[in-house]
Design a protein around this motif. Structure first.
Motif, PDB file in Angstrom:
ATOM      1  N   ALA A  29       0.829  -1.211   0.000  1.00 27.13           N
ATOM      2  CA  ALA A  29       0.000   0.000   0.000  1.00 27.13           C
ATOM      3  C   ALA A  29       0.860   1.256   0.000  1.00 27.13           C
ATOM      4  O   ALA A  29       0.575   2.215  -0.731  1.00 27.13           O
ATOM      5  CB  ALA A  29      -0.924  -0.004   1.215  1.00 27.13           C
ATOM      6  N   ALA A  30       1.915   1.283   0.810  1.00 34.00           N
ATOM      7  CA  ALA A  30       2.772   2.474   0.890  1.00 34.00           C
ATOM      8  C   ALA A  30       3.467   2.743  -0.433  1.00 34.00           C
ATOM      9  O   ALA A  30       3.544   3.892  -0.878  1.00 34.00           O
ATOM     10  CB  ALA A  30       3.808   2.299   1.998  1.00 34.00           C
ATOM     11  N   VAL A  31       3.965   1.709  -1.077  1.00 36.00           N
ATOM     12  CA  VAL A  31       4.659   1.884  -2.353  1.00 36.00           C
ATOM     13  C   VAL A  31       3.666   2.263  -3.452  1.00 36.00           C
ATOM     14  O   VAL A  31       3.990   3.029  -4.355  1.00 36.00           O
ATOM     15  CB  VAL A  31       5.449   0.596  -2.704  1.00 36.00           C
ATOM     16  N   GLY A  32       2.445   1.767  -3.365  1.00 29.72           N
ATOM     17  CA  GLY A  32       1.445   2.075  -4.376  1.00 29.72           C
ATOM     18  C   GLY A  32       0.876   3.480  -4.286  1.00 29.72           C
ATOM     19  O   GLY A  32       0.297   3.982  -5.241  1.00 29.72           O
ATOM     20  N   MET A  33       1.035   4.137  -3.137  1.00 35.05           N
ATOM     21  CA  MET A  33       0.444   5.470  -2.951  1.00 35.05           C
ATOM     22  C   MET A  33       1.375   6.613  -3.338  1.00 35.05           C
ATOM     23  O   MET A  33       0.947   7.761  -3.330  1.00 35.05           O
ATOM     24  CB  MET A  33       0.039   5.652  -1.483  1.00 35.05           C
ATOM     25  N   VAL A  34       2.625   6.320  -3.642  1.00 35.04           N
ATOM     26  CA  VAL A  34       3.579   7.403  -3.903  1.00 35.04           C
ATOM     27  C   VAL A  34       4.085   7.335  -5.342  1.00 35.04           C
ATOM     28  O   VAL A  34       3.916   6.335  -6.032  1.00 35.04           O
ATOM     29  CB  VAL A  34       4.771   7.339  -2.919  1.00 35.04           C
ATOM     30  N   ALA A  35       4.732   8.404  -5.751  1.00 30.91           N
ATOM     31  CA  ALA A  35       5.329   8.458  -7.091  1.00 30.91           C
ATOM     32  C   ALA A  35       6.499   7.476  -7.168  1.00 30.91           C
ATOM     33  O   ALA A  35       7.086   7.118  -6.146  1.00 30.91           O
ATOM     34  CB  ALA A  35       5.816   9.875  -7.369  1.00 30.91           C
ATOM     35  N   PRO A  36       6.856   7.038  -8.370  1.00 30.10           N
ATOM     36  CA  PRO A  36       7.937   6.053  -8.507  1.00 30.10           C
ATOM     37  C   PRO A  36       9.271   6.495  -7.904  1.00 30.10           C
ATOM     38  O   PRO A  36      10.021   5.670  -7.395  1.00 30.10           O
ATOM     39  CB  PRO A  36       8.070   5.884 -10.018  1.00 30.10           C
ATOM     40  N   ASP A  37       9.544   7.792  -7.904  1.00 26.18           N
ATOM     41  CA  ASP A  37      10.825   8.233  -7.357  1.00 26.18           C
ATOM     42  C   ASP A  37      10.818   8.352  -5.830  1.00 26.18           C
ATOM     43  O   ASP A  37      11.846   8.631  -5.224  1.00 26.18           O
ATOM     44  CB  ASP A  37      11.247   9.562  -7.978  1.00 26.18           C
ATOM     45  N   ALA A  38       9.676   8.127  -5.190  1.00 26.04           N
ATOM     46  CA  ALA A  38       9.576   8.230  -3.730  1.00 26.04           C
ATOM     47  C   ALA A  38       9.322   6.885  -3.057  1.00 26.04           C
ATOM     48  O   ALA A  38       9.029   6.836  -1.869  1.00 26.04           O
ATOM     49  CB  ALA A  38       8.468   9.204  -3.366  1.00 26.04           C
ATOM     50  N   LYS A  39       9.440   5.806  -3.801  1.00 21.40           N
ATOM     51  CA  LYS A  39       9.142   4.486  -3.230  1.00 21.40           C
ATOM     52  C   LYS A  39      10.117   4.091  -2.129  1.00 21.40           C
ATOM     53  O   LYS A  39       9.728   3.514  -1.122  1.00 21.40           O
ATOM     54  CB  LYS A  39       9.140   3.428  -4.336  1.00 21.40           C
TER      55      LYS A  39
END
Length: 82
Positions: A29-39
């Motif tokens: 969920a955390a990785v899916g909620m942010v932009a690719p450069d903020a994972k």
């Protein structure tokens, strides 16, 4: 406490499975909620929060590292030191 070893062992296993399930869902969920450069930042923030949540707190009445898990020695509570 209990007089038998299987009881705390079983509870430890159930707790570990519950934590693993939570962590798997939370990371996705955390990785899916942010932009690719903020994972990476989202992952580190989540794992840092989980780590800090496992540390004992003085506000709950314990000393800073009151458990025996931290350094293999009994806690400092009751010895007159902070």
């Amino acid at each position: 406490m209990t007089g038998s070893f299987p009881v705390p062992l079983g509870t430890r296993a159930v707790g570990a499975l519950a934590n693993a399930g939570f962590l798997a869902v939370a990371l996705v969920a955390a990785v899916g909620m942010v932009a690719p450069d903020a994972k990476g930042r989202a992952t580190s923030t989540l794992l840092g929060g989980v780590t800090l949540g496992c540390c004992p707190s003085r506000s709950r009445g314990g000393s800073r590292w009151s458990g025996t898990w931290a350094n293999g020695t009994p806690g400092r509570r009751g010895r007159g030191r902070p």
